[in-house]
Design a protein around this motif. Structure first.
Motif, PDB file in Angstrom:
ATOM      1  N   ALA A 175       1.989  -8.479  -7.645  1.00 21.38           N
ATOM      2  CA  ALA A 175       1.187  -8.099  -8.515  1.00 21.38           C
ATOM      3  C   ALA A 175      -0.279  -8.052  -8.005  1.00 21.38           C
ATOM      4  O   ALA A 175      -0.866  -8.137  -8.989  1.00 21.38           O
ATOM      5  CB  ALA A 175       1.650  -8.700 -10.177  1.00 21.38           C
ATOM      6  N   SER A 176      -0.783  -8.662  -7.022  1.00 23.21           N
ATOM      7  CA  SER A 176      -1.380  -8.899  -6.479  1.00 23.21           C
ATOM      8  C   SER A 176      -2.499  -7.221  -6.063  1.00 23.21           C
ATOM      9  O   SER A 176      -2.007  -6.718  -6.468  1.00 23.21           O
ATOM     10  CB  SER A 176      -1.373  -9.854  -5.057  1.00 23.21           C
ATOM     11  OG  SER A 176      -1.372  -9.203  -4.376  1.00 23.21           O
ATOM     12  N   ASN A 177      -3.747  -7.349  -6.563  1.00 22.70           N
ATOM     13  CA  ASN A 177      -4.710  -6.251  -6.380  1.00 22.70           C
ATOM     14  C   ASN A 177      -3.576  -5.084  -7.458  1.00 22.70           C
ATOM     15  O   ASN A 177      -4.100  -4.263  -6.310  1.00 22.70           O
ATOM     16  CB  ASN A 177      -4.837  -6.310  -5.520  1.00 22.70           C
ATOM     17  CG  ASN A 177      -5.805  -7.277  -4.237  1.00 22.70           C
ATOM     18  OD1 ASN A 177      -6.869  -8.464  -5.148  1.00 22.70           O
ATOM     19  ND2 ASN A 177      -5.951  -7.666  -3.151  1.00 22.70           N
ATOM     20  N   SER A 178      -3.489  -5.174  -7.592  1.00 26.51           N
ATOM     21  CA  SER A 178      -2.476  -4.801  -8.693  1.00 26.51           C
ATOM     22  C   SER A 178      -2.388  -4.772  -9.900  1.00 26.51           C
ATOM     23  O   SER A 178      -2.407  -5.914 -10.608  1.00 26.51           O
ATOM     24  CB  SER A 178      -1.265  -3.970  -8.041  1.00 26.51           C
ATOM     25  OG  SER A 178      -1.150  -3.010  -8.826  1.00 26.51           O
ATOM     26  N   GLU A 179      -2.775  -3.791 -11.335  1.00 22.47           N
ATOM     27  CA  GLU A 179      -2.630  -3.678 -12.573  1.00 22.47           C
ATOM     28  C   GLU A 179      -1.264  -3.667 -13.023  1.00 22.47           C
ATOM     29  O   GLU A 179      -0.526  -4.050 -14.227  1.00 22.47           O
ATOM     30  CB  GLU A 179      -2.931  -2.665 -13.484  1.00 22.47           C
ATOM     31  CG  GLU A 179      -4.735  -2.596 -13.197  1.00 22.47           C
ATOM     32  CD  GLU A 179      -5.052  -2.146 -14.171  1.00 22.47           C
ATOM     33  OE1 GLU A 179      -5.379  -0.831 -14.841  1.00 22.47           O
ATOM     34  OE2 GLU A 179      -6.753  -2.194 -14.091  1.00 22.47           O
ATOM     35  N   GLU A 180      -0.373  -3.166 -12.353  1.00 21.55           N
ATOM     36  CA  GLU A 180       1.496  -3.266 -12.017  1.00 21.55           C
ATOM     37  C   GLU A 180       1.652  -3.674 -11.317  1.00 21.55           C
ATOM     38  O   GLU A 180       1.206  -4.937 -10.125  1.00 21.55           O
ATOM     39  CB  GLU A 180       1.509  -1.690 -12.058  1.00 21.55           C
ATOM     40  CG  GLU A 180       0.872  -0.623 -12.294  1.00 21.55           C
ATOM     41  CD  GLU A 180       0.984   0.975 -12.542  1.00 21.55           C
ATOM     42  OE1 GLU A 180       1.685   1.402 -13.408  1.00 21.55           O
ATOM     43  OE2 GLU A 180       1.456   0.900 -10.795  1.00 21.55           O
ATOM     44  N   VAL A 188       1.133  -0.950   0.056  1.00 18.99           N
ATOM     45  CA  VAL A 188      -0.513   0.251  -0.204  1.00 18.99           C
ATOM     46  C   VAL A 188       0.905   1.214   0.302  1.00 18.99           C
ATOM     47  O   VAL A 188       0.423   2.304  -1.087  1.00 18.99           O
ATOM     48  CB  VAL A 188      -0.988  -0.183   1.603  1.00 18.99           C
ATOM     49  CG1 VAL A 188      -2.060   1.423   1.374  1.00 18.99           C
ATOM     50  CG2 VAL A 188      -2.099  -1.011   0.921  1.00 18.99           C
ATOM     51  N   VAL A 189       1.905   1.529   0.325  1.00 19.82           N
ATOM     52  CA  VAL A 189       3.427   2.425   0.775  1.00 19.82           C
ATOM     53  C   VAL A 189       3.361   2.959  -0.562  1.00 19.82           C
ATOM     54  O   VAL A 189       4.188   3.714  -1.197  1.00 19.82           O
ATOM     55  CB  VAL A 189       4.118   2.203   1.780  1.00 19.82           C
ATOM     56  CG1 VAL A 189       5.267   3.143   2.020  1.00 19.82           C
ATOM     57  CG2 VAL A 189       3.079   1.780   3.182  1.00 19.82           C
ATOM     58  N   SER A 190       3.640   1.658  -1.307  1.00 19.63           N
ATOM     59  CA  SER A 190       4.505   1.210  -2.493  1.00 19.63           C
ATOM     60  C   SER A 190       3.103   2.281  -3.592  1.00 19.63           C
ATOM     61  O   SER A 190       3.613   2.804  -4.839  1.00 19.63           O
ATOM     62  CB  SER A 190       4.883   0.273  -3.060  1.00 19.63           C
ATOM     63  OG  SER A 190       5.689  -0.164  -2.773  1.00 19.63           O
ATOM     64  N   LYS A 191       2.162   2.188  -3.535  1.00 13.46           N
ATOM     65  CA  LYS A 191       0.930   2.169  -4.267  1.00 13.46           C
ATOM     66  C   LYS A 191       0.621   4.042  -4.288  1.00 13.46           C
ATOM     67  O   LYS A 191       1.040   4.471  -4.881  1.00 13.46           O
ATOM     68  CB  LYS A 191      -0.348   1.961  -4.188  1.00 13.46           C
ATOM     69  CG  LYS A 191      -0.958   0.357  -4.858  1.00 13.46           C
ATOM     70  CD  LYS A 191      -1.577  -0.229  -4.470  1.00 13.46           C
ATOM     71  CE  LYS A 191      -2.422  -1.782  -5.191  1.00 13.46           C
ATOM     72  NZ  LYS A 191      -3.888  -1.668  -5.053  1.00 13.46           N
TER      73      LYS A 191
END
Length: 330
Positions: free
Chosen positions: A96-101, A42-45
């Protein structure tokens, strides 16, 4: 002591540039002494650390400082690496879980925890600690558990060495990793499937501190597991893990492999960087021939080492000053 684990629910999908401190402060009433545990992804996002690429293997190597172990799988290569962010992790912790990137870890997890703690304390007016958690496996243990990738304001270790146990004997090696215990406990009430990336650990205010804390990453002489079995042998033969040479020699597979394939791989590893020696290989044996007996002996010895790295034993028969037959025993 009573410890309470509180999931922080109702957070929106996090995007680059989002104010995590404000979102968390709005989602839960924080108190003095709370420990906020947040999934590092989440921090990375929020930091915009998503990467659009089809070459995940190249990104893993880019986000690594060393390869510890690598295995061929049905879908490519899986590598356990020393990540650029510090810990040894599968695939450099790329998620990559729960993320398009593909999300990479914060380059300095402790600094990211410091920033979030400062912002949370400013938003709430309470004294708290922050832990950035991530998920990893452990040698000899099945399954995954959470650990503290980074932290701020928390006592990380509890050194009990020199204290007496209940029988009066001095403890010699017991150093509790409090940060990892906090991260693992918090994961009981958060998770990927539930989409709960933040939890609060309440009731451990005594662990809060503003004193500098030691690194939790073992390096140098304290790291007994810097390389896997295959990788240690191959590195000794000059085949660096994670390099093009390692892929040219061939990577061991995750599952069982035929003896002939392991034998061929051992021959390639042994011959790497050596003067040419004629090698004839069949299913479970090989013959070496060379005009130079020193070169012959050198490759002979290297092949026996490489075979040991493949968990194969062998016997050797000298057929003359310039020829040797090596037979693999199974």
């Amino acid at each position: 002591m009573t410890i309470t684990l509180l999931p922080v629910t109702g957070l929106p999908e996090i995007a680059a540039g989002d104010d995590l401190a404000t979102l968390i402060a709005q989602a839960i009433h924080l108190q003095d002494g709370d420990i906020v545990v947040i999934t590092s992804k989440v921090v990375s996002k929020a930091l915009g650390l998503g990467v659009l690429t089809h070459d995940r293997q190249a990104l893993v190597l880019e986000q690594s400082t060393a390869v510890v172990a690598e295995r061929a799988t049905a879908t490519g290569v899986t590598r356990i690496v020393a990540s650029s962010s510090g810990p040894v992790m599968t695939g450099a912790g790329i998620d990559a879980s729960n993320s398009e990137e593909l999300l990479v870890l914060p380059p300095d997890p402790d600094a990211a925890a410091d920033d979030l703690r400062t912002a949370l304390q400013a938003a709430t007016g309470v004294h708290l600690a922050v832990v950035l958690s991530d998920t990893s496996g452990r040698p000899w243990r099945a399954g995954l558990s959470d650990f503290a990738l980074g932290s701020s304001g928390l006592q990380r270790l509890d050194d009990l060495r020199g204290l007496a146990d209940t029988h009066g004997r001095d403890l010699a090696v017991t150093v509790r990793n409090l940060a990892d215990e906090i991260a693992s406990a918090a994961d009981l009430v958060k998770g990927k499937i539930e989409r709960v990336p933040v939890a609060v650990v309440r009731g451990s205010a005594s662990l809060l501190t503003d004193e500098p804390q030691p690194s939790l990453v073992r390096t140098g002489p304290t790291d007994w597991f810097a390389l896997g079995r295959h990788e240690a042998v191959r590195a000794a033969l000059g085949v660096t893990p994670g390099s093009p040479d390692a892929e040219a020699v061939g990577l061991p597979a995750v599952g069982e492999e035929p003896v002939a394939e392991r034998l061929q791989r051992a021959v390639r590893a042994a011959a790497h960087g050596q003067p040419p020696v004629a090698v004839q290989v069949d299913e479970q044996s090989l013959e070496l021939a060379a005009d130079d007996p020193v070169a012959l002996g050198r490759v002979w010895a290297r092949i026996e080492v490489a075979l040991a790295g493949e968990r194969l034993t062998c016997s050797a028969q000298q057929l003359g000053p310039q020829r040797v037959r090596i037979t693999v025993r199974t």
